[in-house]
Structure formats: structure tokens, C-alpha cells
Design a protein around this motif. Structure first.
Motif, PDB file in Angstrom:
ATOM      1  N   GLY A  89       0.789  -1.225   0.000  1.00 18.38           N
ATOM      2  CA  GLY A  89       0.000   0.000   0.000  1.00 18.38           C
ATOM      3  C   GLY A  89       0.819   1.271   0.000  1.00 18.38           C
ATOM      4  N   ALA A  90       2.159   1.124   0.069  1.00 12.29           N
ATOM      5  CA  ALA A  90       3.044   2.290   0.142  1.00 12.29           C
ATOM      6  C   ALA A  90       2.602   3.229   1.264  1.00 12.29           C
ATOM      7  CB  ALA A  90       3.103   3.027  -1.200  1.00 12.29           C
ATOM      8  N   THR A  91       2.387   2.649   2.449  1.00 14.70           N
ATOM      9  CA  THR A  91       1.921   3.423   3.592  1.00 14.70           C
ATOM     10  C   THR A  91       3.010   3.525   4.659  1.00 14.70           C
ATOM     11  OG1 THR A  91       0.927   1.379   4.464  1.00 14.70           O
ATOM     12  CG2 THR A  91      -0.508   2.888   3.256  1.00 14.70           C
ATOM     13  N   VAL A  92       2.856   4.504   5.503  1.00 19.18           N
ATOM     14  CA  VAL A  92       3.809   4.754   6.585  1.00 19.18           C
ATOM     15  C   VAL A  92       3.437   3.899   7.794  1.00 19.18           C
ATOM     16  CG1 VAL A  92       4.676   6.512   8.197  1.00 19.18           C
ATOM     17  CG2 VAL A  92       4.312   7.086   5.779  1.00 19.18           C
ATOM     18  N   PHE A  93       4.446   3.392   8.493  1.00 23.09           N
ATOM     19  CA  PHE A  93       4.222   2.581   9.685  1.00 23.09           C
ATOM     20  C   PHE A  93       5.250   2.968  10.749  1.00 23.09           C
ATOM     21  CE2 PHE A  93       7.055   0.452   6.772  1.00 23.09           C
ATOM     22  CZ  PHE A  93       8.113   0.018   7.559  1.00 23.09           C
ATOM     23  N   ASN A  94       4.950   2.615  11.973  1.00 27.49           N
ATOM     24  CA  ASN A  94       5.893   2.862  13.066  1.00 27.49           C
ATOM     25  C   ASN A  94       6.871   1.703  13.184  1.00 27.49           C
ATOM     26  OD1 ASN A  94       4.848   5.364  13.901  1.00 27.49           O
ATOM     27  ND2 ASN A  94       3.268   4.358  15.126  1.00 27.49           N
ATOM     28  N   ALA A  95       8.123   2.030  13.447  1.00 30.59           N
ATOM     29  CA  ALA A  95       9.152   1.005  13.612  1.00 30.59           C
ATOM     30  C   ALA A  95      10.233   1.532  14.541  1.00 30.59           C
ATOM     31  CB  ALA A  95       9.755   0.601  12.271  1.00 30.59           C
ATOM     32  N   GLU A  96      11.006   0.600  15.067  1.00 29.74           N
ATOM     33  CA  GLU A  96      12.142   0.926  15.926  1.00 29.74           C
ATOM     34  C   GLU A  96      13.390   0.281  15.346  1.00 29.74           C
ATOM     35  OE1 GLU A  96       9.748   0.922  20.216  1.00 29.74           O
ATOM     36  OE2 GLU A  96      11.001  -0.790  19.634  1.00 29.74           O
ATOM     37  N   VAL A  97      14.451   1.063  15.209  1.00 30.14           N
ATOM     38  CA  VAL A  97      15.756   0.512  14.829  1.00 30.14           C
ATOM     39  C   VAL A  97      16.610   0.478  16.089  1.00 30.14           C
ATOM     40  CG1 VAL A  97      17.865   0.865  13.499  1.00 30.14           C
ATOM     41  CG2 VAL A  97      15.634   1.270  12.437  1.00 30.14           C
ATOM     42  N   VAL A  98      17.037  -0.725  16.461  1.00 32.04           N
ATOM     43  CA  VAL A  98      17.816  -0.918  17.673  1.00 32.04           C
ATOM     44  C   VAL A  98      19.279  -1.088  17.291  1.00 32.04           C
ATOM     45  CG1 VAL A  98      18.155  -2.345  19.719  1.00 32.04           C
ATOM     46  CG2 VAL A  98      15.851  -2.022  18.788  1.00 32.04           C
ATOM     47  N   VAL A  99      20.113  -0.154  17.751  1.00 31.12           N
ATOM     48  CA  VAL A  99      21.547  -0.201  17.477  1.00 31.12           C
ATOM     49  C   VAL A  99      22.242  -0.595  18.781  1.00 31.12           C
ATOM     50  CG1 VAL A  99      23.561   1.058  16.631  1.00 31.12           C
ATOM     51  CG2 VAL A  99      21.274   1.631  15.774  1.00 31.12           C
ATOM     52  N   GLY A 101      24.549  -1.036  21.841  1.00 33.12           N
ATOM     53  CA  GLY A 101      25.601  -0.171  22.352  1.00 33.12           C
ATOM     54  C   GLY A 101      25.362   1.302  22.101  1.00 33.12           C
ATOM     55  N   GLU A 102      24.312   1.630  21.344  1.00 34.04           N
ATOM     56  CA  GLU A 102      24.003   3.019  20.986  1.00 34.04           C
ATOM     57  C   GLU A 102      22.631   3.422  21.509  1.00 34.04           C
ATOM     58  OE1 GLU A 102      24.965   5.780  19.904  1.00 34.04           O
ATOM     59  OE2 GLU A 102      23.547   6.662  18.498  1.00 34.04           O
ATOM     60  N   GLY A 103      21.586   2.782  21.004  1.00 32.20           N
ATOM     61  CA  GLY A 103      20.244   3.123  21.440  1.00 32.20           C
ATOM     62  C   GLY A 103      19.212   2.757  20.393  1.00 32.20           C
ATOM     63  N   LEU A 136      12.628  11.125  14.016  1.00 30.85           N
ATOM     64  CA  LEU A 136      12.741   9.944  14.859  1.00 30.85           C
ATOM     65  C   LEU A 136      13.129  10.355  16.278  1.00 30.85           C
ATOM     66  CD1 LEU A 136      14.733   7.575  12.473  1.00 30.85           C
ATOM     67  CD2 LEU A 136      12.249   7.776  12.727  1.00 30.85           C
ATOM     68  N   ALA A 137      12.587   9.639  17.243  1.00 28.12           N
ATOM     69  CA  ALA A 137      12.952   9.855  18.642  1.00 28.12           C
ATOM     70  C   ALA A 137      14.078   8.889  18.991  1.00 28.12           C
ATOM     71  CB  ALA A 137      11.755   9.627  19.549  1.00 28.12           C
ATOM     72  N   PHE A 138      15.142   9.414  19.576  1.00 26.30           N
ATOM     73  CA  PHE A 138      16.277   8.568  19.955  1.00 26.30           C
ATOM     74  C   PHE A 138      16.286   8.357  21.461  1.00 26.30           C
ATOM     75  CE2 PHE A 138      20.721   8.326  21.486  1.00 26.30           C
ATOM     76  CZ  PHE A 138      21.036   7.076  20.959  1.00 26.30           C
ATOM     77  N   THR A 139      16.413   7.098  21.871  1.00 27.91           N
ATOM     78  CA  THR A 139      16.543   6.745  23.280  1.00 27.91           C
ATOM     79  C   THR A 139      17.866   6.025  23.462  1.00 27.91           C
ATOM     80  OG1 THR A 139      14.139   6.494  23.506  1.00 27.91           O
ATOM     81  CG2 THR A 139      15.525   5.534  25.232  1.00 27.91           C
ATOM     82  N   ALA A 140      18.772   6.630  24.215  1.00 29.11           N
ATOM     83  CA  ALA A 140      20.092   6.039  24.404  1.00 29.11           C
ATOM     84  C   ALA A 140      19.990   4.754  25.215  1.00 29.11           C
ATOM     85  CB  ALA A 140      21.026   7.029  25.096  1.00 29.11           C
ATOM     86  N   GLU A 141      20.814   3.786  24.862  1.00 25.22           N
ATOM     87  CA  GLU A 141      20.887   2.552  25.626  1.00 25.22           C
ATOM     88  C   GLU A 141      21.496   2.834  26.988  1.00 25.22           C
ATOM     89  OE1 GLU A 141      22.086  -1.362  23.776  1.00 25.22           O
ATOM     90  OE2 GLU A 141      23.837  -1.009  25.034  1.00 25.22           O
ATOM     91  N   ALA A 142      20.897   2.281  28.004  1.00 25.13           N
ATOM     92  CA  ALA A 142      21.424   2.497  29.352  1.00 25.13           C
ATOM     93  C   ALA A 142      22.797   1.861  29.486  1.00 25.13           C
ATOM     94  CB  ALA A 142      20.472   1.902  30.396  1.00 25.13           C
ATOM     95  N   GLY A 143      23.724   2.579  30.123  1.00 30.17           N
ATOM     96  CA  GLY A 143      25.025   1.995  30.382  1.00 30.17           C
ATOM     97  C   GLY A 143      24.938   0.988  31.518  1.00 30.17           C
ATOM     98  N   ALA A 144      26.031   0.266  31.725  1.00 34.89           N
ATOM     99  CA  ALA A 144      26.063  -0.681  32.833  1.00 34.89           C
ATOM    100  C   ALA A 144      25.840   0.070  34.144  1.00 34.89           C
ATOM    101  CB  ALA A 144      27.404  -1.410  32.856  1.00 34.89           C
TER     102      ALA A 144
END
Length: 232
Positions: A89-99, A101-103, A136-144
Motif C-alpha cells: 500500500g506504500a503506507t507509513v508505519f511505526n518502527a524501531e531501529v535498535v543499534v 551499544g548506541e540506542g 525519529l525519537a532517539f533513546t540512548a541505551e542504558a550503560g552498565a
């Protein structure tokens, strides 16, 4: 610092649920990449006072681009069915890219390119490129976890009186576990947040070691000791 496994670079597709949307991994990806780039806007100008001199190139960032690309074996399933509806449908969707060590980069995406490939033998393959369709909203990965204020113990060191572990202050939003000690030695199964001294503890000091754990790692900090345990 620690190395990160490339297979943990993930794109998670939203199911469009409301009020809570669920995200699931896009399966079958064997190779993947996530590109963060920006167009270069040329701001170079010659020196007005010395126009014949060499010109130093200058620039500034323009439109930003965020793309996730992956390829692998096409695996049919619920998440793929949701994705393919958006592809068709060539439509927009929500997704999360998980990197790792980064976020996580979360927000609206679109499938800007999707291709099936296959041979007479072997599994059907696919390749896809997903482009951000908005900020995009970025959420940093929590450190140890790290302890910044040592744990302490509340209560009276006396047989039959409850002692309570106070976690202190930590970075990394950890989940806590406890180990009570008598004279620096672990007390068997005393692993709750509270401990009640027994007759065998009389004359000894009690401490508690608290371990904070999150998805990145763990750390342990030990409280100061109580006064010598008194008889009831």
C-alpha cells in the motif's frame, strides 16, 4: 567499552495497535545496515578582499537521511504480513531501529525499496530499504549500572529485629538482588531485601552486598557494617 554483535542491529515493526503498540523483530535478516547521513549544503564564498586567493570550501548540514537496509531469507509470519501490507500500500508505519551499544531510533518509516529474489532451489530471499518518514525519537541505551552512593542498613542489630537493605543511589536504572553477610561471609540463603539476625550472629557485624543489573551489565556495592549483633 565492549564489542557488539552485528546480528543485534534490528528493525522492529509496529502492529499499529492502540493505545499500546507492540513491536516485533523483522525475521530472516542476515545482512543489515543503518545509515545516518545529511546532505551537504555548500556555503563556500571567495575572500572579498583577495578574490584571487585559493578558496576554502565550507559547508553546513542540510536535509538529514535515516535509512535501514537489510536482506536475507523471507520468513512468512504475522510481523511480515503487517509489513507486506505497508509495502503493497506504500503506507507509513511505526518502527524501531535498535543499534546495540548506541540506542533505539523510533518513529514513522516507509519501505522505499523491497525486492523478492529466488532460484529453482533454495529459500526465497528478500532485500529491503526503509527510510524515515518523519522525525525519529532517539533513546540512548542504558550503560552498565554504577553505584554513586553506597548501600546502607536500617534497623537494630539484635536477634529477632528486622534489618532492611537501603540500596543507595545508582546510575543505569538497575534491578537489585541482595546478599547478606556475617563478618564478610555470605549467610546462606539470606538473599531478600530484609534479614533478621539469629542467635548465631551474636557478636558479629552484618553487611549487605547489593548487585544492580540491567540489560548492559551489573555491578555490586557493599554497605558498611552494623554494630555487633546483640542478644534478644
Amino acid at each position: 567499552m565492549s564489542q557488539q554483535a552485528g546480528r543485534l542491529l534490528l528493525i522492529k515493526i509496529g502492529d499499529g495497535g492502540s493505545p499500546v503498540e507492540t513491536f516485533a523483530n523483522l525475521c530472516g535478516i542476515k545482512t543489515r545496515s543503518f545509515n545516518l547521513s545529511a546532505n551537504e549544503v555548500d556555503t563556500t564564498m571567495p575572500d572579498c578582499n583577495n578574490p584571487g586567493a585559493a578558496v576554502q570550501k565550507t559547508g553546513k548540514p542540510g536535509i538529514v537521511n535515516r535509512t535501514f537496509s537489510g536482506s536475507g531469507t523471507f520468513v512468512s509470519g504475522g510481523t511480515q504480513a503487517i509489513l507486506m501490507a505497508h509495502v503493497r500500500g506504500a503506507t507509513v508505519f511505526n518502527a524501531e531501529v535498535v543499534v546495540p551499544g548506541e540506542g533505539t531510533y523510533a518513529g514513522p518509516w516507509m519501505a522505499s525499496d523491497f525486492e523478492f529474489t529466488g532460484e529453482m532451489e533454495g529459500d526465497m530471499q528478500f532485500s529491503a530499504t526503509f527510510s524515515a518518514a518523519g522525525p525519529l525519537a532517539f533513546t540512548a541505551e542504558a550503560g552498565a549500572p554504577s553505584n554513586v552512593l553506597l548501600p546502607s542498613i536500617a534497623g537494630t542489630a539484635q536477634v529477632g529485629q528486622v534489618l532492611t537493605a537501603i540500596e543507595g543511589s545508582w546510575n543505569g536504572s538497575p534491578v537489585f538482588t541482595y546478599q547478606w553477610k556475617k563478618g564478610g561471609v555470605n549467610i546462606g540463603a539470606a538473599t531478600a531485601k530484609t534479614y533478621t539476625p539469629v542467635v548465631g550472629d551474636i557478636g558479629a557485624t552484618i553487611t549487605v552486598a547489593i548487585t544492580g543489573t540491567n540489560t548492559t551489565g551489573s555491578a555490586t556495592a557493599t554497605s558498611g557494617g552494623t554494630a555487633d549483633v546483640l542478644a534478644a
